[in-house]
Design a protein around this motif. Structure first.
Motif, PDB file in Angstrom:
ATOM      1  N   PRO A  26       0.826  -1.217   0.000  1.00 49.76           N
ATOM      2  CA  PRO A  26       0.000   0.000   0.000  1.00 49.76           C
ATOM      3  C   PRO A  26       0.854   1.257   0.000  1.00 49.76           C
ATOM      4  N   ARG A  27       0.354   2.314  -0.626  1.00 41.23           N
ATOM      5  CA  ARG A  27       1.065   3.585  -0.697  1.00 41.23           C
ATOM      6  C   ARG A  27       0.112   4.728  -0.354  1.00 41.23           C
ATOM      7  N   PRO A  28       0.628   5.866   0.137  1.00 40.63           N
ATOM      8  CA  PRO A  28      -0.230   7.000   0.502  1.00 40.63           C
ATOM      9  C   PRO A  28      -0.828   7.683  -0.724  1.00 40.63           C
ATOM     10  N   HIS A  29      -1.850   8.520  -0.446  1.00 41.63           N
ATOM     11  CA  HIS A  29      -2.435   9.363  -1.479  1.00 41.63           C
ATOM     12  C   HIS A  29      -1.444  10.439  -1.930  1.00 41.63           C
ATOM     13  N   VAL A  30      -1.635  10.953  -3.136  1.00 34.22           N
ATOM     14  CA  VAL A  30      -0.949  12.165  -3.573  1.00 34.22           C
ATOM     15  C   VAL A  30      -1.283  13.290  -2.595  1.00 34.22           C
TER      16      VAL A  30
END
Length: 388
Positions: A26-30
């Motif tokens: 998983p990766r964070p939002h812009v």
């Protein structure tokens, strides 16, 4: 007013992952607020770590790679002291048919050795401990004959940090020849810190610390995996602690700090191809940020700077794999700042990066306390002769 301002910053940045928790990477939002990587510390002279090497595909069809610790943290920062033993068990959880760059004559080449082998494909991996003074030997820092295939069993790396190892910032990443770039572009990297830099520079004692990991990745629609670079500016998208800065919007990440505070920033360029020419600019508004903030260079590539006082400069250039450790004084409340990279071009056969804002830094007294601080150096041994 300050409380409301901080709430607006946090709400505008957002901290939720862009993917569900079911995403292996998983990766964070812009535009998210930068969150420090989790810290894993040695205890009683040993740091024991279990990492799972995983992959997933993002919304643009780009391949992600990641290291996930036993507690669920992604790309944790490994913290050791000189003399410590690091015991790292790496489990290759890639699917046997993982897609990736075809490495020409290296693809499907057979590797034979006492430390793992088999066909060299996009599903194979290993670990390199970048910058550490340890032998290129089996179970230590060998990347030539160690090749880990997907397996339910973990491979153990075990070595000791030399007693006189220079303190500072290092990093770990995969290094299977022919497939390193694809895995690093996918985000497979993490920081490794050899503690004790406060002994080389006592003025660091007590300073709040930030670990900032810069990475790059192919832009949406890039045909990089087929062997063609993107071609258009910029050559790659970038991220900071996994918060993406995507072209053409180029929306920066967010940082908050207490005003007028000296902080110790450890910045790692874990990009595969992108160089960063870094500055911190300040101004009365985000539309008028132009004044370079002095950066006090403490160490480069794990080597403390010997000069006293510490040299001050307006910019620091980091090529892929380079690390800088800096003292940064945050601006007063109401003054805005931005971490930026200036335009940098490595030539017609290299990578081009335009000017980009990496992160907006907001100074407010309501900023949360730092998660880590540089410890006080141990007291010097007494030279007093005991009385008879």
């Amino acid at each position: 007013m300050a409380v409301r301002f901080l709430a607006l910053v946090l709400a505008a940045a957002g901290v939720a992952d862009s993917q569900t928790s079911a995403d292996p990477c998983p990766r964070p939002h812009v535009g998210s607020l930068i969150v420090q990587p989790a810290d894993l510390y040695s205890s009683n002279g040993v740091l024991s770590v279990e990492l799972s090497f995983r992959t997933s595909t993002d919304a643009y069809g780009r391949r992600r790679y990641c290291y996930v610790a036993a507690g669920g943290s992604q790309a944790p920062t490994l913290r050791v002291k000189p003399g410590d033993e690091l015991v790292l068990k790496l489990k290759n959880d890639l699917p046997a048919d993982a897609a990736g760059s075809m490495a020409g004559p290296l693809h499907d080449m057979q590797v034979h050795g006492p430390c793992g082998g088999g066909k060299m494909t996009a599903s194979t991996t290993n670990l390199h401990f970048h910058g550490l003074s340890i032998p290129p030997a089996c179970h230590q820092d060998d990347v030539l004959s160690t090749l880990l295939q997907p397996s339910p069993s973990a491979f153990e790396y075990r070595f000791r940090i030399p007693l006189h190892h220079p303190p500072g910032l290092y990093w770990y990443h995969p290094h299977p020849h022919g497939f390193t770039e694809a895995q690093v572009l996918g985000g497979a990297s993490g920081a490794l810190i050899v503690e004790g830099i406060e002994r080389a520079n006592p003025q660091l004692a007590g300073l709040p610390e930030r670990v900032l990991v810069l990475r790059d990745q192919p832009g949406p629609g890039s045909n990089w995996e087929a062997g063609e670079p993107g071609g258009a500016e910029p050559s790659k998208d970038i991220s900071i602690d996994f918060v993406p800065i995507l072209h053409p919007e180029n929306r920066p990440a967010a940082m908050v700090a207490k005003p007028g505070q000296r902080e110790f920033w450890r910045i790692l360029n874990a990009a595969a191809d992108t160089s960063f020419d870094l500055q911190v600019l300040t101004g009365p508004s985000l539309q008028d940020v132009h004044q370079p903030l002095p950066l006090e260079l403490v160490a480069m590539d794990g080597v403390p700077v010997a000069a006293d006082p510490v040299p001050r400069r307006a910019r620091v250039l980091l090529s892929p794999g380079a690390r800088a450790e800096l003292i940064v004084t945050t601006p007063p409340e109401g003054v805005f700042a931005q971490l930026v990279t200036l335009r940098y071009d490595t030539g017609p056969d290299g990578e081009t990066t335009p000017f980009r804002v990496i992160a907006n830094l907001f100074s407010t007294r309501q900023a949360p306390a730092p998660s880590t601080r540089i410890p006080e150096p141990p007291p010097a041994p007494s030279t007093r002769i005991p009385e008879p």
